[in-house]
Design an enzyme around this catalytic site. Sequence first.
Site, PDB file in Angstrom:
ATOM      1  N   GLU A 239      36.294  50.103  -0.800  1.00 45.23           N
ATOM      2  CA  GLU A 239      36.655  51.410  -0.089  1.00 45.23           C
ATOM      3  C   GLU A 239      37.043  51.126   1.340  1.00 45.23           C
ATOM      4  O   GLU A 239      38.114  51.826   1.846  1.00 45.23           O
ATOM      5  CB  GLU A 239      35.550  52.432  -0.372  1.00 45.23           C
ATOM      6  CG  GLU A 239      35.221  52.842  -1.592  1.00 45.23           C
ATOM      7  CD  GLU A 239      36.243  53.482  -2.330  1.00 45.23           C
ATOM      8  OE1 GLU A 239      37.083  54.088  -1.770  1.00 45.23           O
ATOM      9  OE2 GLU A 239      35.986  54.057  -3.426  1.00 45.23           O
TER      10      GLU A 239
ATOM     11  N   ASP B 127      41.938  50.460 -13.033  1.00 51.34           N
ATOM     12  CA  ASP B 127      43.260  51.135 -12.614  1.00 51.34           C
ATOM     13  C   ASP B 127      44.107  50.133 -11.572  1.00 51.34           C
ATOM     14  O   ASP B 127      45.280  49.802 -11.777  1.00 51.34           O
ATOM     15  CB  ASP B 127      43.285  52.666 -12.143  1.00 51.34           C
ATOM     16  CG  ASP B 127      41.984  52.699 -10.814  1.00 51.34           C
ATOM     17  OD1 ASP B 127      41.592  51.797 -10.676  1.00 51.34           O
ATOM     18  OD2 ASP B 127      41.919  53.748 -10.455  1.00 51.34           O
TER      19      ASP B 127
ATOM     20  N   GLU C  27      46.782  61.087  -7.354  1.00 58.27           N
ATOM     21  CA  GLU C  27      47.772  60.048  -8.376  1.00 58.27           C
ATOM     22  C   GLU C  27      49.216  60.929  -8.796  1.00 58.27           C
ATOM     23  O   GLU C  27      50.116  60.175  -9.047  1.00 58.27           O
ATOM     24  CB  GLU C  27      46.880  59.522  -9.682  1.00 58.27           C
ATOM     25  CG  GLU C  27      45.783  58.642  -9.182  1.00 58.27           C
ATOM     26  CD  GLU C  27      44.691  59.140  -8.310  1.00 58.27           C
ATOM     27  OE1 GLU C  27      44.385  60.363  -8.465  1.00 58.27           O
ATOM     28  OE2 GLU C  27      43.767  58.393  -7.594  1.00 58.27           O
TER      29      GLU C  27
ATOM     30  N   ARG D  88      40.651  51.878   2.691  1.00 56.49           N
ATOM     31  CA  ARG D  88      40.917  53.193   3.591  1.00 56.49           C
ATOM     32  C   ARG D  88      41.012  52.914   5.117  1.00 56.49           C
ATOM     33  O   ARG D  88      41.857  53.369   5.702  1.00 56.49           O
ATOM     34  CB  ARG D  88      39.686  54.059   3.212  1.00 56.49           C
ATOM     35  CG  ARG D  88      39.730  54.515   1.884  1.00 56.49           C
ATOM     36  CD  ARG D  88      38.422  55.644   1.745  1.00 56.49           C
ATOM     37  NE  ARG D  88      38.229  55.716   0.385  1.00 56.49           N
ATOM     38  CZ  ARG D  88      37.608  57.015  -0.050  1.00 56.49           C
ATOM     39  NH1 ARG D  88      37.730  58.189   0.405  1.00 56.49           N
ATOM     40  NH2 ARG D  88      37.304  56.808  -1.603  1.00 56.49           N
TER      41      ARG D  88
HETATM   42  C1  DMJ Z   1      41.765  56.479  -3.731  1.00 52.14           C
HETATM   43  O1  DMJ Z   1      40.671  56.159  -2.913  1.00 52.14           O
HETATM   44  C2  DMJ Z   1      42.505  55.463  -4.111  1.00 52.14           C
HETATM   45  O2  DMJ Z   1      43.833  55.997  -4.400  1.00 52.14           O
HETATM   46  C3  DMJ Z   1      41.868  54.778  -5.252  1.00 52.14           C
HETATM   47  O3  DMJ Z   1      42.920  53.715  -5.726  1.00 52.14           O
HETATM   48  C4  DMJ Z   1      41.737  55.657  -6.401  1.00 52.14           C
HETATM   49  N1  DMJ Z   1      40.634  56.651  -5.872  1.00 52.14           N
HETATM   50  C5  DMJ Z   1      41.078  57.424  -4.804  1.00 52.14           C
HETATM   51  C6  DMJ Z   1      41.920  58.576  -5.169  1.00 52.14           C
HETATM   52  O4  DMJ Z   1      41.861  59.071  -6.253  1.00 52.14           O
END
Ligand code: DMJ
Length: 687
Positions: A317, A450, A585, A321
């Site tokens: 994270e 994912d 997404e 971010r």
């Molecule tokens: C974000 O932190 C990123 O896109 C991550 O890959 C998936 N989850 C969240 C948004 O849904």
Amino acid sequence: MYSPSRKDFISLTLTDPHSHTYNNGKHRRQSCWRKWKQLSRLQRSLILFLLALLLIFGLLSYPSITEQWRGWSDRDDWLELNDRDIKGLPLDVQSILDQVAGKALPPVAGPHVLPAPHPDVGAGAVVEPRGPNVPIFPKPPTKKTFPNKRGPPSLHKDGNISNTVGGEKQVQEVVREEEGEEEDKEKKIVSWRGAMIEADQATEPPPSTNEKEAAAPPADSADTVLLEVSIGTEDRLEAVCDAFRHAWKGYKDYAWGHDELKPISRSFGEWFGLGLTLIDSLDTMWILGLKEEFAEAKDWVEKELSFDKNVDVNLFETTIRVLGGLLSTYHLTGDQLFLEKAKDLGSRLMPAFKTPSKIPFSDVNIGKGTAHPPRWTSDSTLAEVTSVQLEFRELSRLTQDPRYQEVVNEVMKLVHKLPGKQDGLVPMFINTNSGQFTHKGVYTLGARADSYYEYLLKQWIQGGKTEDDLLEDYLQAVKGVKKHLVRQTGPSKLTFVGELSHGRFNPKMDHLVCFLPGTLALGAHNGLPGDHMDLAVQLMETCHQMYKQMETGLSPEIVHFNLQASDGNDVVVKPADRHNLLRPETVESLFYMYRFTKDPKYRDWGWEILHSFNNYTKVAGGGYTSINNVRDPVNPGPRDKMESFFLGETLKYLYLLFSDDMELINLDKYVFNTEAHALPIWPSPPK
Ligand code: DMJ
């Protein structure tokens, strides 16, 4: 002395006086009881003590026994897959690799696209009229307890819990799913990627009149404007800027410098204490041209942001971010400040990679330089360890210090060679000691897996399309997705990506999977097979329907699809899956689809989504909130949390979707990390 026991005994005899079998049982129990009473108090205590010991032992050893059973059955898969792996690449993957090898930038795949199947999902099925514009009614802030919170208590005031917290529950959840249990998740709490997924809160008391007034949407807000699909580009761009300003106002007024805004209670939530929303928003403000807002945020970064603090952060994270946000802002602005901050943070995250297997731990203390896995396991999440590569590789390029790139490339090399994949699909966990996949047999493109797939393609693009292993793994994975996970609904033939659990198909799709149309389209744009684009078009339609078929026009977190050939609904939403966390997404994929096809319908779909966010998640006084129930336009149930990715990703992708300026983050020059932070594609090495 005996009376309590006698009472128990009598109550046993009252239950079914007519049953013969029962009476036999009764006599047996009576004589057991007499024998028990004949024992001395010491003997009875001893027996009870032994029984208690047995019970405790049984409870403690249950998880490891079941894990072992699972391990045995996994091992069978493993051997089988091992066999399969050594047979080499499927011919078509090899031939695509050959075609791609040595190519200069291939022509845009563009509308080499089959027409979208336009399923008539609306007619007579689930589409119900949208509700009226309904103000957000706040409910009193509720204090929730998260038993597995990590990090210094002072920093964990509330809110966003990544998969570093609440994790025991998550693992139990995964295990339950693996065991094939029906996942009715009412009341459970699962977390993923910093987004708490909570049980329905709609049963909480209604808000007081004061609270209603406090949270009524502003009179001039976009939710009072009728949805006009034909509105011009400039107006749409302005509407995104308005949304951003409104979100920023709430953050500035009530959460400045903190991780997240809690817009209903007009307070903030802290996760790592790194100003997450502020940093996630920097490049969005730059792209939207919000100079004043950018300047005040930059000032905070310069004067207040410090990574020298004793805090456990989640490697993934923080990388996507914060490190991603700083690197992207550095590239867009050329301002050294952001690079210096990125270097400092990058070096503080490095201890996470010091593990026996070189698969990083999930958590690292950026002040102390120590790292560790979550308390309940030595596993890391697969998507997490394979989705920090774009950022670390770029940091090496910028600093000329190869160590960042080396540690993340090592992870990719290990995963590339690892047995236990199924036609390129990967399990969701990997062990930091053994370096092996764990919890095998479950395959998803959603939570925990994912961005592994996303980063295979994006690293290949970032590196100038020279790293064949990455491309090979990506192509195999797309084949695996098509073979095992893609299906169509019975009623309207909507194409979707489900999950596989120990050979059993589950028609469940997380909203997170809606990154896939965009990624497939990006691959096709970069010369990968045209059928990837065809699948992208079909999945994009499905993700759109996940919004359109809901009464609020907002997608739930998870949907189940109907495989039965009938007139029923295509999309089924379970009560515990009805929340919306302002996720990006679908709008992310809409942006890619528009860039590559120029089909205006993608913009119109994005415009509808922006309206729905304004109608059901906008909070008076500033900010947007996650909601509990996308099926209830009258009481969507605000959750009092604005995720940082709403500003970092959702609004940025919406703006780029509506912008006619194709040079604004040109996709032949930049690649977005999984948090929508733009990183440059490296120049090709001289031949
Ligand atoms: C974000 O932190 C990123 O896109 C991550 O890959 C998936 N989850 C969240 C948004 O849904």
